[in-house]
Design a protein around this motif. Structure first.
Motif, PDB file in Angstrom:
ATOM      1  N   SER A 149      -9.361   2.982   0.263  1.00 50.01           N
ATOM      2  CA  SER A 149      -9.027   4.262  -0.358  1.00 50.01           C
ATOM      3  C   SER A 149      -8.545   5.272   0.673  1.00 50.01           C
ATOM      4  O   SER A 149      -7.690   6.105   0.381  1.00 50.01           O
ATOM      5  N   SER A 150      -9.039   5.181   1.896  1.00 44.12           N
ATOM      6  CA  SER A 150      -8.593   6.119   2.936  1.00 44.12           C
ATOM      7  C   SER A 150      -7.129   5.876   3.306  1.00 44.12           C
ATOM      8  O   SER A 150      -6.391   6.823   3.597  1.00 44.12           O
ATOM      9  N   GLU A 151      -6.666   4.622   3.277  1.00 47.40           N
ATOM     10  CA  GLU A 151      -5.256   4.338   3.565  1.00 47.40           C
ATOM     11  C   GLU A 151      -4.340   4.908   2.487  1.00 47.40           C
ATOM     12  O   GLU A 151      -3.284   5.463   2.787  1.00 47.40           O
ATOM     13  N   VAL A 152      -4.756   4.793   1.232  1.00 49.05           N
ATOM     14  CA  VAL A 152      -3.949   5.321   0.134  1.00 49.05           C
ATOM     15  C   VAL A 152      -3.949   6.849   0.179  1.00 49.05           C
ATOM     16  O   VAL A 152      -2.900   7.486   0.025  1.00 49.05           O
ATOM     17  N   LEU A 153      -5.104   7.442   0.415  1.00 56.45           N
ATOM     18  CA  LEU A 153      -5.173   8.900   0.514  1.00 56.45           C
ATOM     19  C   LEU A 153      -4.346   9.420   1.678  1.00 56.45           C
ATOM     20  O   LEU A 153      -3.674  10.448   1.567  1.00 56.45           O
ATOM     21  N   GLU A 154      -4.376   8.720   2.788  1.00 55.82           N
ATOM     22  CA  GLU A 154      -3.585   9.122   3.955  1.00 55.82           C
ATOM     23  C   GLU A 154      -2.096   9.109   3.638  1.00 55.82           C
ATOM     24  O   GLU A 154      -1.346   9.999   4.046  1.00 55.82           O
ATOM     25  N   ALA A 155      -1.660   8.119   2.865  1.00 58.14           N
ATOM     26  CA  ALA A 155      -0.238   8.003   2.532  1.00 58.14           C
ATOM     27  C   ALA A 155       0.209   9.087   1.558  1.00 58.14           C
ATOM     28  O   ALA A 155       1.269   9.684   1.735  1.00 58.14           O
ATOM     29  N   PHE A 156      -0.578   9.364   0.526  1.00 55.75           N
ATOM     30  CA  PHE A 156      -0.160  10.290  -0.525  1.00 55.75           C
ATOM     31  C   PHE A 156      -0.586  11.732  -0.291  1.00 55.75           C
ATOM     32  O   PHE A 156       0.103  12.652  -0.704  1.00 55.75           O
ATOM     33  N   HIS A 157      -1.740  11.943   0.318  1.00 58.70           N
ATOM     34  CA  HIS A 157      -2.296  13.292   0.423  1.00 58.70           C
ATOM     35  C   HIS A 157      -1.450  14.216   1.297  1.00 58.70           C
ATOM     36  O   HIS A 157      -1.497  15.430   1.134  1.00 58.70           O
ATOM     37  N   GLY A 158      -0.661  13.680   2.196  1.00 56.78           N
ATOM     38  CA  GLY A 158       0.199  14.515   3.031  1.00 56.78           C
ATOM     39  C   GLY A 158       1.252  15.257   2.225  1.00 56.78           C
ATOM     40  O   GLY A 158       1.637  16.376   2.570  1.00 56.78           O
ATOM     41  N   ARG A 159       1.724  14.671   1.141  1.00 58.47           N
ATOM     42  CA  ARG A 159       2.753  15.309   0.308  1.00 58.47           C
ATOM     43  C   ARG A 159       2.183  15.952  -0.948  1.00 58.47           C
ATOM     44  O   ARG A 159       2.639  17.003  -1.374  1.00 58.47           O
ATOM     45  N   TRP A 160       1.230  15.274  -1.573  1.00 58.06           N
ATOM     46  CA  TRP A 160       0.653  15.753  -2.816  1.00 58.06           C
ATOM     47  C   TRP A 160      -0.866  15.678  -2.701  1.00 58.06           C
ATOM     48  O   TRP A 160      -1.411  14.624  -2.382  1.00 58.06           O
TER      49      TRP A 160
END
Length: 179
Positions: A100-111
């Motif tokens: 979940s941290s990899e997915v959050l790292e990818a998406f959380h920067g933009r949204w």
């Protein structure tokens, strides 16, 4: 308007029976293809308009495609989100082999993104909660969920067919003849 039933489906996003059928069909497809942990995702767009959702779909597709080219673990990633009436993007997905941290790292920067773990038994109720009548954007567009939905399916591994080596010269034997 006639009552929506199995013989006469209205195919509208504001119809509760059609939304239930849609959630059931999509749940079966997700459960058949999901690999790894299932989750509920919510993202906030910079401005809650349908035009920004269209831009979000392009940017998110490019982000995931880039990650899939760089890291093979992203190939199992699956995402189904819908644009809500409140301007947020909610949906369900499967992480595959990702954390979940990899997915959050990818998406959380933009949204701004939040993930919540769920079970396969709860996927239908989660989807029904998202696509229930009155919860999706109220823009008057034709079609069912296509203008309000964004889906990324897992990339299927391509099986390479290895052909056996053929001899370069052929020796043809004569056929036997019976008299």
């Amino acid at each position: 308007m006639t009552k929506c039933c199995s013989q006469s489906r209205c195919a509208r996003t504001d119809c509760a029976p059609c939304a239930r059928r849609y959630a059931g069909r999509l749940t079966k497809r997700i459960q058949a293809t999901a690999v790894g942990k299932l989750f509920v995702i919510e993202m906030a767009l910079p401005s809650p308009t349908l035009a920004d959702f269209s831009t979000f779909r392009i940017e998110a597709r490019n982000l995931v495609d880039h990650r899939r080219r760089c890291c093979r673990w992203w190939r199992e990633f699956m995402l189904h989100v819908w644009f809500g009436q409140d301007g947020s993007v909610r949906g369900v997905g499967s992480l595959g082999s990702l954390t979940s941290s990899e997915v959050l790292e990818a998406f959380h920067g933009r949204w701004p993104t939040t993930l919540r773990a769920t079970t396969p038994e709860n996927i239908r109720s989660e989807i029904m909660g998202i696509v229930r009548p009155g919860s999706l954007s109220s823009a008057d567009l034709s079609g069912r969920y296509q203008p309000f939905k964004f889906a990324i399916w897992p990339r299927q591994s391509q099986k390479k067919v290895v052909l056996g080596t053929m001899p370069t010269t052929f020796e043809i034997e004569p056929m036997p003849i019976v008299f």
